[in-house]
Enzyme design. Structure first.
Site, PDB file in Angstrom:
ATOM      1  N   ASP A  64      38.959  18.255  44.101  1.00 18.91           N
ATOM      2  CA  ASP A  64      39.780  17.589  43.096  1.00 18.91           C
ATOM      3  C   ASP A  64      40.737  18.669  42.598  1.00 18.91           C
ATOM      4  O   ASP A  64      40.296  19.695  42.069  1.00 18.91           O
ATOM      5  CB  ASP A  64      38.904  17.055  41.952  1.00 18.91           C
ATOM      6  CG  ASP A  64      39.731  16.262  40.956  1.00 18.91           C
ATOM      7  OD1 ASP A  64      40.846  16.713  40.598  1.00 18.91           O
ATOM      8  OD2 ASP A  64      39.275  15.195  40.528  1.00 18.91           O
ATOM      9  N   TYR A 157      58.832   3.758  39.457  1.00 21.11           N
ATOM     10  CA  TYR A 157      58.387   5.071  39.950  1.00 21.11           C
ATOM     11  C   TYR A 157      58.142   6.011  38.761  1.00 21.11           C
ATOM     12  O   TYR A 157      57.272   6.885  38.799  1.00 21.11           O
ATOM     13  CB  TYR A 157      59.397   5.650  40.944  1.00 21.11           C
ATOM     14  CG  TYR A 157      58.779   6.666  41.885  1.00 21.11           C
ATOM     15  CD1 TYR A 157      57.727   6.319  42.723  1.00 21.11           C
ATOM     16  CD2 TYR A 157      59.240   7.980  41.927  1.00 21.11           C
ATOM     17  CE1 TYR A 157      57.157   7.252  43.580  1.00 21.11           C
ATOM     18  CE2 TYR A 157      58.682   8.910  42.783  1.00 21.11           C
ATOM     19  CZ  TYR A 157      57.646   8.541  43.604  1.00 21.11           C
ATOM     20  OH  TYR A 157      57.078   9.475  44.447  1.00 21.11           O
ATOM     21  N   LYS A 164      57.754  14.505  40.892  1.00 20.11           N
ATOM     22  CA  LYS A 164      58.336  14.922  42.176  1.00 20.11           C
ATOM     23  C   LYS A 164      59.499  15.894  41.964  1.00 20.11           C
ATOM     24  O   LYS A 164      59.706  16.800  42.767  1.00 20.11           O
ATOM     25  CB  LYS A 164      58.788  13.704  42.993  1.00 20.11           C
ATOM     26  CG  LYS A 164      57.646  12.820  43.500  1.00 20.11           C
ATOM     27  CD  LYS A 164      56.625  13.584  44.321  1.00 20.11           C
ATOM     28  CE  LYS A 164      55.674  12.658  45.060  1.00 20.11           C
ATOM     29  NZ  LYS A 164      54.528  13.386  45.658  1.00 20.11           N
TER      30      LYS A 164
HETATM   31  P1  NAD Z   1      47.427   8.341  49.747  1.00 20.27           P
HETATM   32  O1  NAD Z   1      46.920   7.532  48.618  1.00 20.27           O
HETATM   33  O2  NAD Z   1      46.848   8.095  51.076  1.00 20.27           O
HETATM   34  O3  NAD Z   1      47.332   9.892  49.414  1.00 20.27           O
HETATM   35  C1  NAD Z   1      47.368  10.404  48.101  1.00 20.27           C
HETATM   36  C2  NAD Z   1      46.226  11.363  48.012  1.00 20.27           C
HETATM   37  O4  NAD Z   1      46.222  12.042  46.769  1.00 20.27           O
HETATM   38  C3  NAD Z   1      44.867  10.657  48.152  1.00 20.27           C
HETATM   39  O5  NAD Z   1      44.160  11.196  49.235  1.00 20.27           O
HETATM   40  C4  NAD Z   1      44.162  11.005  46.853  1.00 20.27           C
HETATM   41  O6  NAD Z   1      42.779  11.220  47.028  1.00 20.27           O
HETATM   42  C5  NAD Z   1      44.871  12.307  46.502  1.00 20.27           C
HETATM   43  N1  NAD Z   1      44.652  12.676  45.107  1.00 20.27           N
HETATM   44  C6  NAD Z   1      44.954  11.976  43.973  1.00 20.27           C
HETATM   45  N2  NAD Z   1      44.482  12.632  42.897  1.00 20.27           N
HETATM   46  C7  NAD Z   1      43.872  13.768  43.362  1.00 20.27           C
HETATM   47  C8  NAD Z   1      43.170  14.824  42.754  1.00 20.27           C
HETATM   48  N3  NAD Z   1      42.990  14.893  41.430  1.00 20.27           N
HETATM   49  N4  NAD Z   1      42.654  15.812  43.553  1.00 20.27           N
HETATM   50  C9  NAD Z   1      42.813  15.771  44.899  1.00 20.27           C
HETATM   51  N5  NAD Z   1      43.460  14.782  45.535  1.00 20.27           N
HETATM   52  C10 NAD Z   1      43.990  13.794  44.773  1.00 20.27           C
HETATM   53  O7  NAD Z   1      49.005   8.065  49.782  1.00 20.27           O
HETATM   54  P2  NAD Z   1      50.193   8.773  50.580  1.00 20.27           P
HETATM   55  O8  NAD Z   1      51.335   7.839  50.446  1.00 20.27           O
HETATM   56  O9  NAD Z   1      49.753   9.222  51.915  1.00 20.27           O
HETATM   57  O10 NAD Z   1      50.521  10.031  49.658  1.00 20.27           O
HETATM   58  C11 NAD Z   1      50.569  11.363  50.138  1.00 20.27           C
HETATM   59  C12 NAD Z   1      51.758  12.076  49.522  1.00 20.27           C
HETATM   60  O11 NAD Z   1      52.950  11.514  50.050  1.00 20.27           O
HETATM   61  C13 NAD Z   1      51.868  11.948  48.009  1.00 20.27           C
HETATM   62  O12 NAD Z   1      52.348  13.151  47.471  1.00 20.27           O
HETATM   63  C14 NAD Z   1      52.901  10.859  47.848  1.00 20.27           C
HETATM   64  O13 NAD Z   1      53.539  10.923  46.603  1.00 20.27           O
HETATM   65  C15 NAD Z   1      53.811  11.257  48.972  1.00 20.27           C
HETATM   66  N6  NAD Z   1      54.790  10.245  49.382  1.00 20.27           N
HETATM   67  C16 NAD Z   1      54.368   8.974  49.673  1.00 20.27           C
HETATM   68  C17 NAD Z   1      55.311   8.034  50.029  1.00 20.27           C
HETATM   69  C18 NAD Z   1      54.898   6.625  50.329  1.00 20.27           C
HETATM   70  O14 NAD Z   1      55.732   5.732  50.255  1.00 20.27           O
HETATM   71  N7  NAD Z   1      53.644   6.366  50.657  1.00 20.27           N
HETATM   72  C19 NAD Z   1      56.672   8.378  50.130  1.00 20.27           C
HETATM   73  C20 NAD Z   1      57.053   9.679  49.841  1.00 20.27           C
HETATM   74  C21 NAD Z   1      56.102  10.610  49.461  1.00 20.27           C
END
Ligand code: NAD
Length: 257
Positions: A64, A157, A164
């Site tokens: 975490d 957002y 971000k």
């Molecule tokens: P996801 O939900 O699969 O991944 C997000 C991860 O963050 C999860 O595995 C969750 O367990 C982890 N997380 C949250 N709180 C946490 C904590 N306290 N300690 C450790 N881990 C923690 O979703 P995703 O879309 O794959 O997101 C991954 C990254 O990509 C993020 O930074 C997200 O903002 C970014 N992102 C996503 C998108 C999209 O549209 N999905 C677009 C651009 C950027």
């Protein structure tokens, strides 16, 4: 394809098979890297263990990112098992659901703190932990994931856009700080993808449709396509690239209408 034979990496941010971090883990493993993968809390442990069964002898650890002791444990285990570290992928982000639906002006102090702690500060904490292990390898590459909501306003957002923006500034400051040690720090700004994190943003489907209608490529992107870009940033192919935000969004960011 990038060759990561003999390289070791840490991947933070896998929740399930739709996670961007999971696509990157699969691509890095296929390129020959040995990985440490983390899960956040017992709730996600089984998912990550099941998914990781296909990886090359992975190290699976709880992390975490709000907990310094867990972060310290991750790097202690990596040191014991791998002896050094070549790359880190940071894919952790979180904002409380209420903060993503209430008007932005209602953002709470606690919601703000937690969102920036998990989504931006954690990159600094992971970079600090990785530093001595990367120094042993003569350098390294750190990659995080961001979104255009850092610069432009997207409905709902909200505080995640602020997080971000902070994350992207962290990329530049870390790149400046760690560059003399041959450690590169970059971000990928991914287009919208339906993942667990995305499900917290109300109206996400209409964001996807706008990308389909207006992005130069007239489509959204897939996690595997983000992973290809991540592999470039992890590998020596990008050895002169640092402090960069590489956008993988079908070109949407360039549109004016
Ligand atoms: P996801 O939900 O699969 O991944 C997000 C991860 O963050 C999860 O595995 C969750 O367990 C982890 N997380 C949250 N709180 C946490 C904590 N306290 N300690 C450790 N881990 C923690 O979703 P995703 O879309 O794959 O997101 C991954 C990254 O990509 C993020 O930074 C997200 O903002 C970014 N992102 C996503 C998108 C999209 O549209 N999905 C677009 C651009 C950027």
């Amino acid at each position: 394809m990038a060759d990561l034979q003999g390289r070791t990496g840490l991947i933070v941010g896998i929740a399930n098979k739709r996670s961007i971090a999971w696509a990157i883990a699969q691509a890095a493993s296929a390129a020959g890297a040995r990985l440490a993968v983390t899960y956040q809390g017992e709730r996600l442990e089984e998912n990550v263990r099941e998914l990781s069964a296909g990886l090359n002898n992975p190290l699976i650890l709880p992390c975490d990112v709000t907990d310094d002791a867990q972060i310290a444990n991750v790097f202690a285990e990596i040191e014991r098992e791998f002896g050094g570290l070549d790359f880190v992928v940071h894919g952790a982000a979180f904002a409380p659901r209420e903060e993503l639906s209430a008007p932005f002006v209602q953002t709470t102090r606690n919601g703000f703190k937690l969102s920036l702690d998990v989504s931006a500060y954690s990159l600094i904490a992971l970079a600090r932990g990785a530093l001595p292990l990367m120094e042993r390898r003569g350098g390294g590459s750190i990659v995080t994931l961001t979104y255009l909501g850092s610069q432009r306003v997207f409905d709902n957002y909200n505080v995640m856009g602020v997080a971000k923006a902070a994350l992207e500034a962290c990329v530049r400051y870390l790149a400046a700080d760690l560059g003399p040690k041959a450690i590169r720090v970059n971000a990928i700004s991914a287009g919208p993808i339906k993942t667990l994190a995305a499900s917290g943003i109300s109206g996400f489907s209409s964001i996807l449709q706008i990308y389909r209608d207006r992005a130069p490529l007239r489509r959204t992107v897939e996690t595997a396509e983000v992973a290809s870009a991540a592999l470039f940033l992890i590998s020596d192919a990008s050895r002169a690239v640092t402090a960069e935000i590489l956008t993988v969004d079908g070109g949407y960011h360039a549109t004016g209408m």
